[in-house]
Enzyme design. Structure first.
Site, PDB file in Angstrom:
ATOM      1  N   LYS A 104      -3.482  -1.970  15.925  1.00 54.67           N
ATOM      2  CA  LYS A 104      -2.951  -1.093  16.984  1.00 54.67           C
ATOM      3  C   LYS A 104      -3.949  -0.942  18.115  1.00 54.67           C
ATOM      4  CE  LYS A 104       0.307   2.032  14.864  1.00 54.67           C
ATOM      5  NZ  LYS A 104       0.100   1.930  13.407  1.00 54.67           N
ATOM      6  N   GLU A 148       0.829  -1.213   0.000  1.00 52.27           N
ATOM      7  CA  GLU A 148       0.000   0.000   0.000  1.00 52.27           C
ATOM      8  C   GLU A 148       0.858   1.255   0.000  1.00 52.27           C
ATOM      9  OE1 GLU A 148      -1.606   1.819   3.434  1.00 52.27           O
ATOM     10  OE2 GLU A 148      -1.137   0.117   4.732  1.00 52.27           O
TER      11      GLU A 148
HETATM   12  N1  PSU Z   1      -2.698   1.480  10.676  1.00 49.08           N
HETATM   13  C1  PSU Z   1      -1.374   1.588  10.795  1.00 49.08           C
HETATM   14  N2  PSU Z   1      -0.661   2.261   9.852  1.00 49.08           N
HETATM   15  C2  PSU Z   1      -1.271   2.838   8.771  1.00 49.08           C
HETATM   16  C3  PSU Z   1      -2.691   2.696   8.637  1.00 49.08           C
HETATM   17  C4  PSU Z   1      -3.353   2.021   9.609  1.00 49.08           C
HETATM   18  O1  PSU Z   1      -0.822   1.077  11.729  1.00 49.08           O
HETATM   19  O2  PSU Z   1      -0.597   3.455   7.923  1.00 49.08           O
HETATM   20  C5  PSU Z   1      -3.374   3.257   7.435  1.00 49.08           C
HETATM   21  C6  PSU Z   1      -3.639   2.121   6.433  1.00 49.08           C
HETATM   22  O3  PSU Z   1      -3.519   2.630   5.117  1.00 49.08           O
HETATM   23  C7  PSU Z   1      -5.080   1.763   6.721  1.00 49.08           C
HETATM   24  C8  PSU Z   1      -5.653   3.113   7.037  1.00 49.08           C
HETATM   25  O4  PSU Z   1      -5.736   1.133   5.649  1.00 49.08           O
HETATM   26  O5  PSU Z   1      -4.652   3.770   7.797  1.00 49.08           O
HETATM   27  C9  PSU Z   1      -6.943   3.006   7.807  1.00 49.08           C
HETATM   28  O6  PSU Z   1      -7.500   4.271   7.923  1.00 49.08           O
HETATM   29  P1  PSU Z   1      -8.977   4.419   8.514  1.00 49.08           P
HETATM   30  O7  PSU Z   1      -8.880   4.043   9.955  1.00 49.08           O
HETATM   31  O8  PSU Z   1      -9.298   5.883   8.310  1.00 49.08           O
HETATM   32  O9  PSU Z   1      -9.848   3.506   7.715  1.00 49.08           O
END
Ligand code: PSU
Ligand code: MN
Length: 305
Positions: free
Chosen positions: A159, A25
């Site tokens: 996390k 990604e």
């Molecule tokens: N969690 C991490 N590092 C990240 C992300 C999530 O530890 O970089 C990023 C990923 O791209 C994930 C996105 O798909 O955040 C999720 O965002 P949201 O919670 O807004 O869906």
């Protein structure tokens, strides 16, 4: 070939030769880490994958195309562009049709990987159910994507900024299997244990590949979470990360951070509050995931050959 897909020369050659390919990604580059560590991480992770006998395909939206595999210049562009959009499922048509620069989240990367015929995807951590989701409704689109799109996502778990228990419940409801590698416990990104168990422990790439092949042969569409704990030497102290997480969550609440800004805000604050030590852990776990993902892609490729 799909109208919006643009393959790099390296990925095109890999496809022609039937080599295993691993998707990566780009939100982790644009929104997950500061420059220049982000681009160094991205290049390093690609090399880990090559060294393990697979071909990396970092995915991003550039000039109206879904780029599958990025040049050094394109990686640099993503790493240095503050206006790169964080692109999830709902954002894909906008960023493509408007020729914007887009960094793909787990959800959007899964969609693009499936379009490109790449069944294995490596990242750091997936999005999930946020704490307090019962009032905020903040549940990452990553989870719905795992429910519907047939790509395996190698990650270091979820996390503790999120509600890990509710995230696992959500995945169970949607029939998304959660595999663990090397231990029965589901990892919590910065630490090896979350206090929750994965559904199935599968330690070898061959066993993991057979699981994927069987699921998809059965017509059970949807993703699989392959959770791989951070190497022990790089893990953070549980009490320290807990305290910092609480503080970051409190600040997000006080500052009224909402929507797609929540996750990048929390990640950024955790990095600042640990004086960058969380960044070293983050980089170590992504590299480890790349190794596990590359071996899985090799094993899956051998099965389908
Ligand atoms: N969690 C991490 N590092 C990240 C992300 C999530 O530890 O970089 C990023 C990923 O791209 C994930 C996105 O798909 O955040 C999720 O965002 P949201 O919670 O807004 O869906
Ligand atoms: Mn959200």
């Amino acid at each position: 070939m799909h109208h919006y897909l643009l393959f790099s020369a390296e990925v095109l050659a890999a496809r022609a030769a039937g080599l295993p390919i691993v998707a990566l990604e780009s939100t982790i580059i644009s929104h997950g880490m500061p420059y220049p560590q982000n681009v160094e991480m991205a290049r390093g992770v690609e090399q880990v994958i090559r060294d393990a006998g697979a071909v990396p395909a970092t995915i991003a939206i550039i000039d109206g195309k879904i780029c599958i595999g990025l040049s050094a210049e394109q990686l640099e562009l993503l790493a240095t562009s503050p206006d790169a959009m964080k692109v999830s499922r709902r954002d894909l048509p906008y960023v493509l049709a408007q020729n914007k620069l887009g960094a793909t989240t787990v959800a959007a990367t899964m969609i693009c990987a499936q379009l490109a015929g790449i069944p294995v995807f490596v990242t750091g951590g997936i999005g999930g159910v946020h704490r307090g989701a019962e009032t905020s409704f903040d549940i990452s689109a990553d989870l719905q994507e795992l429910a519907r799109t047939s790509v395996a996502v190698v990650c270091a778990g979820v996390k503790s900024i999120l509600d890990i228990g509710l995230t696992l419940e959500y995945l169970e409801t949607h029939g998304v299997p959660v595999i663990s590698v090397g231990q029965p416990g589901f990892p919590a990104f910065f630490t090896r244990e979350s206090g929750f168990q994965a559904d199935f422990q599968l330690d070898t790439p061959e066993d993991q590949a057979r699981f994927l092949q069987t699921k998809w042969r059965l017509g059970l569409a949807g993703g699989v979470v392959v959770s791989n704990p951070v190497p022990a030497a790089a893990a953070m102290d549980q009490a320290e990360i807990d305290a910092i997480t609480e503080q970051a969550l409190r600040e997000a609440d006080e500052q009224g951070v909402s929507g797609k800004q929540v996750t990048p805000f929390l990640l950024g604050r955790i990095k600042q509050l640990t004086d960058g030590r969380s960044l070293a852990t983050n980089i170590a776990l992504v590299r480890h995931n790349a190794l596990v993902g590359a071996r899985l892609a090799v094993a899956l490729n051998a099965l389908s050959a």
